[in-house]
Design an enzyme around this catalytic site. Structure first.
Site, short mmCIF file in Angstrom:
data_model
loop_
_atom_site.label_atom_id
_atom_site.label_comp_id
_atom_site.label_asym_id
_atom_site.label_seq_id
_atom_site.Cartn_x
_atom_site.Cartn_y
_atom_site.Cartn_z
N GLU A 1 21.39 23.11 9.31
CA GLU A 1 20.36 24.13 9.50
C GLU A 1 20.91 25.40 10.13
OE1 GLU A 1 16.99 22.25 11.40
OE2 GLU A 1 16.53 21.09 9.61
N GLU B 1 17.35 16.63 4.33
CA GLU B 1 16.24 16.16 5.17
C GLU B 1 14.94 16.49 4.46
OE1 GLU B 1 16.18 17.73 9.13
OE2 GLU B 1 18.31 17.35 9.49
#
Length: 670
Positions: free
Chosen positions: A282, A402
């Site tokens: 991320e 994810e």
């Protein structure tokens, strides 16, 4: 994001094999031919085992050979046959016997051994033949084929990525081989192991990784690979701990990042193609000049990562590498730069990764997003379409590293059960049709890591079904009847999703079509007489659970619920602890609005009247109260009355007044 385990019998059970393919340890662009080792446990019992080892020679003919390996979990050698086998500490050496010294190119020689084991019997992952390293591997596949073979995947979340001193810091138990056995038994083919490194690194300039911590990560990786799972490791919460500072501390962050990967690459060189590296998690930056700079910094880190891994040689020269978009976002403005970078690197073993937690108002249950409606579904459709068209259609594989719902970071009750199931059913199905490999985010809230059971079996049933087919759902899973009123028929709309309705059941008893229910296309109507019988004495709450069965996929449940208008009580408290007495009387809270008397919005997210479930407010059905959280009052003005409107799933609305004065709060019924 964020009973003691049973005795482990090990992964290497009868018939289980581990393949290994030799490569030269030089930094060549492609592996050289060497050997393939197939290690098979032919029998295992408590404390002992028998193994067969097949050595295939993929290189020039040999006249005399010596195979070496180390036991990964402390096994001890007994005796061998068809080879001269010896052991020193955990290192084993097998030399040819006189009759099998010669191995022609592409020929195979077999020998066997027996041994003993204690806590585990994990298969060896690394072999060397006449000094050439043989590594755990498998068939030669393209990056796209490997990525497809990884489907479905699971995240070992909030464990090795914990930011405390060890892997239990965020409440999960230490990883055991038993856990990985059970994860594989659920049908998962790959495991993402998020790892946070910063707190285990020494100071500049070396940023040395703690040896014990690196050994622990390597141990878990070995365990997973020994179970023939694909494994992805990364640099995880470092992204917001220290990498986020790169705009202001460019050289320091880059030096630490480079040092980190320069230490990781040699530690994992021996592992074969089922181990992959993910650059970082991320990507995000603080204090930048804007998105163009952030995109450029992410590209710089991805490029540095790629260069370090490839130059480290061995299996790292061709290892699958996973590169993220900025924020691992599916937005086109972040996808396009990564497409350009991957194509520019001209490396066939690169994979793109994005994350998706769905349409934010629904995912977090804020701004009135209580249903997985057409807007929420279109968000997922558009996201996966962009990813497919931008990457996969151009030959670049994609891993959804994810996915889940943001409300799950607190608990899985933030989103209503039926709406939750519709989300996972559709996301799994649509990602599959777009050839995107999915990896479920699980920080311990889904699969119990000591009992090895799903905390919500119905949820996992829908997730698993989506891997291969579609399941029918419905407009709701709740059928409410108001207690003060006579019971009338209720109609729900079925989302058949390609399935055919086959029957409606109360337990194992089939309800009668025509008498108990009718079906007109996709409209299922429960008759008044059936609901009256099912409701019984009409106590508040769930009176019956019906199951609709279909020609494919998972059945859909309907909860028959008797309710009355909830009753609220006056209350006093503080901004840190304020609870509204609330007799729910069978109903369930969906969302809450907050407005001042002039109509403006009160509380956090002041652009919407609807507050975030479980973050601004939280129902407690057992104690019959609803808590207003401190975060809610932080954004409420002093001495101005706020009218709360509680929306319940039956459609009922109830108003309530609260006023904050300093840290004191009073609440009164409307």
């Amino acid at each position: 994001m964020f009973r003691k385990a049973r005795t482990v019998l090990g992964v290497v059970v009868a018939g289980c094999t581990v393949l290994a393919t030799a490569v030269a340890p030089a930094s060549a662009a492609a592996p050289e031919a060497g050997c393939r080792v197939t290690y098979t446990v032919k029998g295992q019992w408590q404390g002992g085992f028998t193994a067969d080892i097949a050595v295939a020679n993929l290189g020039p003919a040999l006249d005399g050979w010596e195979l070496k390996w180390e036991w990964p979990t402390g096994q001890q050698l007994g005796h061998g046959w068809n080879a001269q086998v010896s052991e020193s500490d955990d290192a084993v050496t097998a030399k040819n016997s006189g009759h099998n010294a010669k191995i022609a190119t592409n020929a195979t020689v077999n020998f066997g051994l027996n041994g003993t084991w204690g806590h585990a019997n994990t298969a060896p992952l690394s072999f060397s033949l006449n000094g050439v390293t043989c590594v755990h591997g498998g068939p030669s596949l393209t990056a796209m084929e490997h990525t497809a073979a990884m489907q479905p995947g699971w995240n070992l979340g909030n464990t090795l990525d914990a930011t405390g001193p060890d892997e239990t810091s965020w409440g999960n138990p230490r990883v055991t081989e038993a856990l990985l056995d059970n994860v594989k038994a659920q049908g998962f083919k790959s495991i993402r192991i998020p790892v946070t490194w910063g707190q285990h690194q020494g100071p500049a300039p070396d940023y040395t990784i703690e040896a014990d911590y690196l050994a622990r990560v390597e141990e878990v990786v070995r365990w997973a690979l020994a179970r023939d799972l694909y494994v992805m490791i990364n640099v995880h919460h470092d992204s917001w701990q220290w990498m986020v500072k790169m705009p202001a501390e460019h050289d320091r962050v880059l030096a630490q990042f480079n040092s980190l990967w320069k230490q990781l690459t040699p530690a994992f060189t021996e592992y074969g193609p089922k181990l992959m590296f993910e650059s970082w998690n991320e990507p995000q930056f603080a204090g930048s000049t804007g998105k163009p700079q952030e995109i450029a910094l992410n590209a710089e880190l991805n490029a540095a990562f790629h260069d370090i891994v490839r130059k480290s040689g061995g299996n790292n020269a061709t290892r699958l590498l996973v590169l993220p978009t900025l924020h691992t976002s599916t937005e086109q403005q972040y996808v396009d730069p990564l497409v350009e970078q991957i194509r520019g690197l001209n490396d066939p073993n690169l994979i793109a990764t994005v994350h998706s937690y769905g349409y934010w108002p629904f995912s977090a249950n804020v701004a009135g997003g209580i249903r997985y409606d057409a807007t929420a579904q279109q968000f997922d459709t558009d996201s996966f379409d962009r990813v497919h068209n931008s990457f996969i259609a151009k030959g670049i594989p994609v891993i959804l590293g994810e996915f889940g719902l943001l409300g799950f970071d607190r608990h899985t009750g933030t989103v209503e059960q039926g709406e939750k199931l519709k989300f996972f059913e559709y996301v799994g199905y649509y990602a599959r049709t777009k050839k995107i490999t999915t990896m479920l985010w699980d920080n311990g809230q889904h699969f119990d890591r000591t009992m090895f059971q799903w905390k919500d079996p119905e949820l996992f049933a829908h997730i698993k079904s989506s891997w291969t087919t579609r399941s029918a759902t419905a407009s709701t899973d709740q059928v409410f009847t108001a207690k003060p009123s006579a019971i009338t028929a209720r109609t729900v709309t079925l989302n058949l999703n390609g399935a055919k309705f086959s029957g409606l059941y109360n337990g194992n008893i089939a309800l009668s079509r025509g008498r108990d229910y009718t079906l007109d296309g996709d409209r299922l109507t429960l008759t008044a007489s059936a609901l009256t019988k099912l409701s019984g004495s009409r106590t508040y709450g769930v009176n019956a659970v019906l199951t609709a069965r279909f020609s494919q996929g998972v059945p859909w449940r309907f909860y028959v619920i008797t309710y009355d208008t909830p009753v609220l009580g006056n209350a006093t408290g503080t901004t840190e602890k304020f609870e509204i007495p609330m007799d729910f009387r069978g109903d369930q809270l969906a969302t809450m609005e907050a407005k001042y008397d002039d109509g403006t919005f009160a509380g956090p997210h002041d652009w919407t009247s609807f507050k975030e479930f479980d973050k601004a407010f939280a129902p407690n059905y057992t104690d019959r109260k609803t808590e207003l959280k401190a975060e809610f009052f932080t954004n409420v003005k002093d001495n101005q009355r706020v009218t709360l409107t509680f929306h319940y799933w039956s459609g009922t609305k109830v108003s309530y007044h609260v006023t904050k004065s300093g840290s004191a709060v009073t609440g009164t019924t409307a």
